[in-house]
Design an enzyme around this catalytic site. Sequence first.
Site, PDB file in Angstrom:
ATOM      1  N   SER A 150       1.005  -0.662   0.456  1.00 56.66           N
ATOM      2  CA  SER A 150      -0.043   0.239  -0.224  1.00 56.66           C
ATOM      3  C   SER A 150       0.614   1.320  -0.063  1.00 56.66           C
ATOM      4  O   SER A 150      -0.130   2.192   0.163  1.00 56.66           O
ATOM      5  CB  SER A 150      -0.922   0.033   1.298  1.00 56.66           C
ATOM      6  OG  SER A 150      -1.763  -0.826   1.186  1.00 56.66           O
ATOM      7  N   LEU A 152       3.003   1.637   2.566  1.00 57.85           N
ATOM      8  CA  LEU A 152       2.922   2.254   3.305  1.00 57.85           C
ATOM      9  C   LEU A 152       4.406   1.499   4.385  1.00 57.85           C
ATOM     10  O   LEU A 152       4.961   1.489   5.452  1.00 57.85           O
ATOM     11  CB  LEU A 152       2.470   2.237   4.262  1.00 57.85           C
ATOM     12  CG  LEU A 152       0.608   2.795   4.316  1.00 57.85           C
ATOM     13  CD1 LEU A 152      -0.247   1.535   4.749  1.00 57.85           C
ATOM     14  CD2 LEU A 152       0.653   4.094   4.462  1.00 57.85           C
ATOM     15  N   SER A 153       5.242   0.803   3.261  1.00 60.99           N
ATOM     16  CA  SER A 153       6.563   0.950   3.252  1.00 60.99           C
ATOM     17  C   SER A 153       6.651  -1.299   4.224  1.00 60.99           C
ATOM     18  O   SER A 153       7.365  -1.168   4.984  1.00 60.99           O
ATOM     19  CB  SER A 153       7.855   0.952   4.550  1.00 60.99           C
ATOM     20  OG  SER A 153       7.205   1.019   5.703  1.00 60.99           O
ATOM     21  N   ALA A 156      10.511  -2.535   3.882  1.00 57.57           N
ATOM     22  CA  ALA A 156      10.564  -2.178   5.085  1.00 57.57           C
ATOM     23  C   ALA A 156      10.620  -3.007   6.865  1.00 57.57           C
ATOM     24  O   ALA A 156      11.265  -3.419   7.575  1.00 57.57           O
ATOM     25  CB  ALA A 156      11.403  -1.227   4.968  1.00 57.57           C
ATOM     26  N   ALA A 157       9.313  -2.814   7.047  1.00 60.43           N
ATOM     27  CA  ALA A 157       8.552  -3.402   8.198  1.00 60.43           C
ATOM     28  C   ALA A 157       8.976  -5.169   7.989  1.00 60.43           C
ATOM     29  O   ALA A 157       9.461  -4.835   9.578  1.00 60.43           O
ATOM     30  CB  ALA A 157       7.224  -3.383   8.356  1.00 60.43           C
ATOM     31  N   ASP A 199      12.534   4.993   4.609  1.00 62.26           N
ATOM     32  CA  ASP A 199      11.499   3.503   5.348  1.00 62.26           C
ATOM     33  C   ASP A 199      11.976   3.378   6.483  1.00 62.26           C
ATOM     34  O   ASP A 199      11.310   3.171   7.926  1.00 62.26           O
ATOM     35  CB  ASP A 199      11.313   2.758   4.564  1.00 62.26           C
ATOM     36  CG  ASP A 199      10.740   2.867   3.148  1.00 62.26           C
ATOM     37  OD1 ASP A 199       9.935   4.458   3.032  1.00 62.26           O
ATOM     38  OD2 ASP A 199      10.902   2.387   2.099  1.00 62.26           O
TER      39      ASP A 199
HETATM   40  C1  GLA Z   1       9.062   4.164  -1.483  1.00 59.08           C
HETATM   41  C2  GLA Z   1      10.901   4.310  -1.002  1.00 59.08           C
HETATM   42  C3  GLA Z   1      11.665   5.016  -0.274  1.00 59.08           C
HETATM   43  C4  GLA Z   1      11.265   6.928  -0.786  1.00 59.08           C
HETATM   44  C5  GLA Z   1       9.535   6.900  -0.838  1.00 59.08           C
HETATM   45  C6  GLA Z   1       9.414   7.858  -1.637  1.00 59.08           C
HETATM   46  O1  GLA Z   1       8.572   4.178  -0.217  1.00 59.08           O
HETATM   47  O2  GLA Z   1      11.497   2.705  -0.506  1.00 59.08           O
HETATM   48  O3  GLA Z   1      13.127   5.176   0.372  1.00 59.08           O
HETATM   49  O4  GLA Z   1      11.460   7.034  -1.795  1.00 59.08           O
HETATM   50  O5  GLA Z   1       9.610   5.502  -1.915  1.00 59.08           O
HETATM   51  O6  GLA Z   1       9.425   8.990  -1.219  1.00 59.08           O
END
Ligand code: GLA
Length: 434
Positions: A150, A152-153, A156-157, A199
């Site tokens: 979505s 919302l990263s 990375a989470a 993120d």
């Molecule tokens: C994604 C990337 C981030 C950032 C955003 C845009 O979430 O993972 O590193 O560049 O887009 O701000």
Amino acid sequence: MANLSWPSAEEQARVREIASAMTGKNENDVKVVVSPYRICPLGAHIDHQGGTVLAMTINRGILLGFIPSNDSQSHLRSGQFDGEVKFSVDEAQQPKTTRMINLENGNNVHEEANWGDYAKGAVFALQKSGKQVTKGITGFICGSEGLDSSGLSSSAAVGIAYLLALEYANTLTLTPVENIELDRIIENEYLGLRNGILDQSAILLSNYGCLTSMNCKTKDYTLVPHPGINKNEKHENGEAFKILLAFSGLKHALTSTNGYNDRVAECQEAARVLLQATGSGDLEPLLCNVDRETYEAHKGKLKPSLAKRAEHFFSENARVTEGLKAWASGDLREFGTLMSASAQSSIQNYECGSEPLKDLCEALWQAPGVYGARFSGAGFRGCCVGLVEAGQAATAARLVELEYRRRQPELAAGLRPGSSVVLLCNPGQSAHLI
Ligand code: GLA
């Protein structure tokens, strides 16, 4: 730590129960990693160029219930995806970027990441930074319902959840800043996405009620409280604002299209031209290495598309500086105005975002009580984020829902059955173990 509504006792109990059934061990032996999603109200698309970004976690995210293995074996299941992943942490992990598949048309493309790759990516990052990983984990990972892919990263989470679990299993103690670097290795070197550290910085550093300001060049950060949030409160009620997430129904991974990496390359090309114009061609081609005066004096040397990318970088950095002041003084109206201006720059200068996401932003801008709104993640898919006056949040949510269903009926109908376009949520905490 404030007593936030996520994860609820039921959500924790579910992951404990499944992880305990997978191992035959007691539920009390299951550790749970709480790894929240993040929003980035200002500072879009400048992290990969060493800009300063503003971010905050929300009270939704990833839970990983796990038990350390007695040996090197890892065994994982997911609440969102089918199948099981089994591997040994002893195996040397190969980055996805080196794994190509042949298509029927004769082209070679990078293999798509699947859900288990994030755990392998975490092992790869730990191995690469010389950490001794001999113990695996057995566990169940699960994201807040309907929020994967979505913007919302979630990527990375998930990466951070596996890092924290593997570090616990291997009695490794790392600082949040060290884990930011490890998650960067997962994203950049293992998965091949050339993103910045927005993120993972938000997920690892956030503190309830504060905006995390991260300088992606120097890695210096500050946590800036909002005067309208009482950090000593033990609950989330009575906040000055709500975070409104509005989902487009468009889902695809950032690594599966070149849109994101292409923009990064364009920013670097703009930096290269500007640095060469002043005899600084030996510096790394990142826009943070170009000062604003140099940009103003030499922007005529950039071809139109590159000039737009650079304009986004310099104007967005300026909005971040103004936004921090507005936030610290509690001026959400000004902060929101900057967020919406940031979205306009993403559309006009950075030229990202798809029609459905632009429709959602417009629906948010029109809704009552909305201070400002922009794309949440990269803007190619996923959701938009708005800050909305708490008292008007329910009305705004209803109107955004109606308007998006009118503009994009098919995509809205394709959202998870029974789920709404809009979700209202609150700020969250940083990633931690319970
Ligand atoms: C994604 C990337 C981030 C950032 C955003 C845009 O979430 O993972 O590193 O560049 O887009 O701000």
